[in-house]
Scaffold this active site. Structure first.
Site, PDB file in Angstrom:
ATOM      1  N   ASP A  31      16.266 -31.219   6.049  1.00 44.20           N
ATOM      2  CA  ASP A  31      15.311 -30.114   5.992  1.00 44.20           C
ATOM      3  C   ASP A  31      14.032 -30.614   5.328  1.00 44.20           C
ATOM      4  O   ASP A  31      14.095 -31.450   4.433  1.00 44.20           O
ATOM      5  CB  ASP A  31      15.903 -28.936   5.189  1.00 44.20           C
ATOM      6  CG  ASP A  31      15.341 -27.593   5.619  1.00 44.20           C
ATOM      7  OD1 ASP A  31      14.124 -27.399   5.447  1.00 44.20           O
ATOM      8  OD2 ASP A  31      16.105 -26.759   6.116  1.00 44.20           O
ATOM      9  N   LEU A  61      14.441 -39.459  13.036  1.00 44.99           N
ATOM     10  CA  LEU A  61      15.712 -38.981  12.494  1.00 44.99           C
ATOM     11  C   LEU A  61      16.758 -40.069  12.667  1.00 44.99           C
ATOM     12  O   LEU A  61      16.993 -40.536  13.780  1.00 44.99           O
ATOM     13  CB  LEU A  61      16.130 -37.709  13.247  1.00 44.99           C
ATOM     14  CG  LEU A  61      17.392 -36.984  12.772  1.00 44.99           C
ATOM     15  CD1 LEU A  61      17.274 -36.559  11.313  1.00 44.99           C
ATOM     16  CD2 LEU A  61      17.644 -35.751  13.647  1.00 44.99           C
ATOM     17  N   SER A  75      13.216 -25.416  12.631  1.00 45.25           N
ATOM     18  CA  SER A  75      11.987 -24.772  13.135  1.00 45.25           C
ATOM     19  C   SER A  75      11.665 -23.574  12.247  1.00 45.25           C
ATOM     20  O   SER A  75      12.577 -22.877  11.809  1.00 45.25           O
ATOM     21  CB  SER A  75      12.180 -24.245  14.561  1.00 45.25           C
ATOM     22  OG  SER A  75      11.007 -23.578  14.997  1.00 45.25           O
ATOM     23  N   TYR A 145       5.887 -20.677  19.387  1.00 44.28           N
ATOM     24  CA  TYR A 145       7.344 -20.638  19.187  1.00 44.28           C
ATOM     25  C   TYR A 145       8.054 -20.536  20.532  1.00 44.28           C
ATOM     26  O   TYR A 145       8.954 -21.315  20.841  1.00 44.28           O
ATOM     27  CB  TYR A 145       7.689 -19.441  18.309  1.00 44.28           C
ATOM     28  CG  TYR A 145       9.147 -19.352  17.897  1.00 44.28           C
ATOM     29  CD1 TYR A 145       9.728 -20.345  17.108  1.00 44.28           C
ATOM     30  CD2 TYR A 145       9.928 -18.259  18.267  1.00 44.28           C
ATOM     31  CE1 TYR A 145      11.064 -20.250  16.722  1.00 44.28           C
ATOM     32  CE2 TYR A 145      11.252 -18.160  17.879  1.00 44.28           C
ATOM     33  CZ  TYR A 145      11.814 -19.153  17.101  1.00 44.28           C
ATOM     34  OH  TYR A 145      13.133 -19.052  16.713  1.00 44.28           O
ATOM     35  N   ARG A 186       9.672 -10.507   8.260  1.00 48.15           N
ATOM     36  CA  ARG A 186      10.472  -9.898   9.317  1.00 48.15           C
ATOM     37  C   ARG A 186      10.903  -8.496   8.905  1.00 48.15           C
ATOM     38  O   ARG A 186      10.878  -8.127   7.739  1.00 48.15           O
ATOM     39  CB  ARG A 186      11.697 -10.756   9.614  1.00 48.15           C
ATOM     40  CG  ARG A 186      11.329 -11.916  10.489  1.00 48.15           C
ATOM     41  CD  ARG A 186      12.558 -12.593  11.015  1.00 48.15           C
ATOM     42  NE  ARG A 186      12.926 -13.693  10.164  1.00 48.15           N
ATOM     43  CZ  ARG A 186      13.633 -14.730  10.580  1.00 48.15           C
ATOM     44  NH1 ARG A 186      14.054 -14.790  11.815  1.00 48.15           N
ATOM     45  NH2 ARG A 186      13.933 -15.700   9.769  1.00 48.15           N
TER      46      ARG A 186
HETATM   47  N1  UDP Z   1       8.434  -4.577  12.192  1.00 44.59           N
HETATM   48  C1  UDP Z   1       8.229  -3.372  11.550  1.00 44.59           C
HETATM   49  N2  UDP Z   1       7.961  -3.371  10.211  1.00 44.59           N
HETATM   50  C2  UDP Z   1       7.920  -4.511   9.469  1.00 44.59           C
HETATM   51  C3  UDP Z   1       8.148  -5.749  10.126  1.00 44.59           C
HETATM   52  C4  UDP Z   1       8.408  -5.752  11.488  1.00 44.59           C
HETATM   53  O1  UDP Z   1       8.270  -2.284  12.174  1.00 44.59           O
HETATM   54  O2  UDP Z   1       7.679  -4.421   8.257  1.00 44.59           O
HETATM   55  C5  UDP Z   1       8.765  -4.574  13.635  1.00 44.59           C
HETATM   56  C6  UDP Z   1       8.021  -5.567  14.509  1.00 44.59           C
HETATM   57  O3  UDP Z   1       6.774  -5.054  14.943  1.00 44.59           O
HETATM   58  C7  UDP Z   1       9.003  -5.758  15.667  1.00 44.59           C
HETATM   59  C8  UDP Z   1      10.363  -5.620  14.989  1.00 44.59           C
HETATM   60  O4  UDP Z   1      10.124  -4.951  13.754  1.00 44.59           O
HETATM   61  O5  UDP Z   1       8.856  -4.729  16.617  1.00 44.59           O
HETATM   62  C9  UDP Z   1      11.036  -6.959  14.708  1.00 44.59           C
HETATM   63  O6  UDP Z   1      10.113  -7.822  14.120  1.00 44.59           O
HETATM   64  P1  UDP Z   1      10.498  -9.134  13.318  1.00 44.59           P
HETATM   65  O7  UDP Z   1       9.245  -9.627  12.667  1.00 44.59           O
HETATM   66  O8  UDP Z   1      11.664  -8.886  12.437  1.00 44.59           O
HETATM   67  O9  UDP Z   1      10.983 -10.213  14.385  1.00 44.59           O
HETATM   68  P2  UDP Z   1      10.916 -10.408  15.959  1.00 44.59           P
HETATM   69  O10 UDP Z   1      12.127  -9.719  16.491  1.00 44.59           O
HETATM   70  O11 UDP Z   1       9.650  -9.808  16.496  1.00 44.59           O
HETATM   71  O12 UDP Z   1      10.955 -11.878  16.130  1.00 44.59           O
END
Ligand code: UDP
Length: 316
Positions: A31, A61, A75, A145, A186
Site C-alpha cells: 500500500d 511490483l 486504487s 476511475y 461517501r
Molecule cells: N450522497 C448523499 N449525501 C452525502 C454523500 C453522498 O446524498 O453526504 C449521495 C451521492 O450523491 C450518491 C450516493 O449518495 O447519489 C452514493 O454516493 P457515494 O459518494 O457514497 O458513492 P458512489 O456510489 O457514487 O460511488
C-alpha cells in the site's frame, strides 16, 4: 497459500487481509497509503504470517519467494478520493494493474482484479447484469476511475487470453463497514458520522438516487470464492436490496437509536461532487449465486449497527 494483496491497508483490503490470515494463509500487503492507512491493519502487525510493504505499484511490483495469488485492490475508490487524485487513479488502474498482472504471471499465480459497478456508469439497464456494457462518459469527472477500471478489466482479459493467466474480475458494488474512511465523502461515512454526532444528514439533490449496500464481510466472502473459482469473466458481488438516499438516511437514523436527534436535510453540493452521479444502481447477482453459491448474509440494519459502533469509537 502465499497471497499478495495490493491496497491491503485500505478499507476493503484490510478486511480481506484479516480474513486471509484468519484462514491460515501468509499475506503480503502492499500500500502507498494514498487513501489507506497503517491503522487499518494494526491488528495484524506482529503476526509472523503478515507483512506490510509501503510501495506505489505504479512504480513496479516485486516479491521475494513464491506466490499463489495476487489480489489487486490498489486504487482510490471514493468519488472524493479519485476526484482529488485523478492522475494517480488512472495510473494505478493502468501501469499498476500491469505490474500486478506481471507479478502474477512470473509466479504462475491466480490473479483477482477488484473492479466496480462504476464500469456500468449511469446505467441505462436496471438492475445491472455483467453482460451490460455500460453508459460511461470518457471525459466526465468520474471518467478517471470508470475508464481506468474498464481498462483494467480489458488488460486482465488480455493476460488471460494471451498468457492463459488464471484471472478473476470482481465487480464490487457499494460496500460499507468498520474502517471506512470517516472523511472520504461517501454517503455511508457521511450519514453515519452525522447520525453519531446529532448533525443533519446531508442528502444530495432530491434524494431519489438509489444504491445497494453490501456489508464488507459479505464482500470478502465473495472475493475469496471468486478467487478460488475457475471463472475468468466478470462477476457482480453486491447486495440487491436497493434503496433511495432518502430511505437510506432514514435507515441510518433508525440504526442510530432513540438518542439520535439527527434529521435528514436536502442540500446541493458543489457541482463536481455530483456530476454524472449514477441515478440507479442495483446488482443482478444471478451469476454470483450460480457460479459461487454466494449471496449476502448481513442485513443492512445489523451492518449499520456495527458501522455505527466503529464510528462512535473513532469519533470519541
Ligand atoms: N450522497 C448523499 N449525501 C452525502 C454523500 C453522498 O446524498 O453526504 C449521495 C451521492 O450523491 C450518491 C450516493 O449518495 O447519489 C452514493 O454516493 P457515494 O459518494 O457514497 O458513492 P458512489 O456510489 O457514487 O460511488
Amino acid at each position: 497459500m502465499n497471497i499478495l494483496v495490493t491496497g491491503g491497508a485500505g478499507f476493503i483490503g484490510s478486511h480481506l487481509c484479516e480474513r486471509l490470515i484468519r484462514d491460515g494463509h501468509t499475506v503480503t500487503a502492499v500500500d502507498n497509503f494514498i487513501t489507506g492507512s497503517r491503522r487499518n491493519v494494526a491488528s495484524l502487525a506482529g503476526n509472523p504470517r503478515f507483512t506490510l510493504i509501503e510501495a506505489n505499484i505504479i512504480d513496479g511490483l516485486d516479491h521475494a519467494g513464491p506466490l499463489d495469488a495476487v489480489m489487486n485492490l490498489a486504487s482510490p475508490a471514493s468519488p472524493v478520493g479519485y476526484l482529488d487524485n485523478p492522475i494517480e487513479t488512472m495510473l494505478v488502474g493502468s501501469h499498476g494493474v500491469r505490474n500486478a498482472l506481471e507479478l502474477a504471471r512470473r509466479n504462475g499465480a491466480r490473479f483477482l482484479q477488484a473492479s466496480t459497478s462504476e464500469v456500468y456508469g449511469d446505467p441505462l439497464e436496471h438492475p445491472q447484469k455483467e453482460s451490460y456494457w455500460g453508459n460511461v462518459s470518457c471525459t466526465g469527472v468520474r471518467s478517471v476511475y470508470d475508464e481506468a477500471k474498464r481498462f483494467a478489466e480489458a488488460l486482465t482479459m488480455a493476460y488471460h487470453r494471451k498468457h492463459g493467466l488464471r484471472t478473476r474480475i470482481i465487480r464490487i458494488f457499494n460496500t460499507y463497514g468498520p474502517r471506512m474512511d470517516l472523511n472520504d465523502g461517501r454517503v455511508v461515512p457521511n450519514f453515519v458520522k452525522q447520525a453519531a454526532t446529532n448533525q443533519p444528514l446531508t442528502i444530495y439533490g432530491d434524494g431519489s438516487a438509489t444504491r445497494s449496500f453490501t456489508y464488507v464481510s459479505d464482500l470478502v466472502e465473495g472475493m475469496w470464492r471468486l478467487l478460488m473459482s475457475d471463472e475468468p469473466m466478470p462477476v457482480n458481488v453486491g447486495n440487491p436490496r436497493e434503496m433511495t438516499m432518502t430511505q437510506f438516511a432514514d435507515a441510518v437514523i433508525l440504526a442510530a437509536g432513540s438518542e439520535c436527534r439527527s434529521k435528514a436535510v436536502y442540500v446541493q453540493p458543489q457541482n463536481e461532487r455530483i456530476a454524472d452521479d449514477p441515478q440507479r444502481r442495483r446488482p443482478d447477482i444471478t451469476r454470483a449465486r450460480q457460479i459461487l453459491g454466494w449471496e449476502p448474509r448481513v442485513a443492512l440494519e445489523d451492518g449499520l449497527r456495527e458501522t455505527l459502533t466503529y464510528f462512535r469509537s473513532v469519533l470519541n
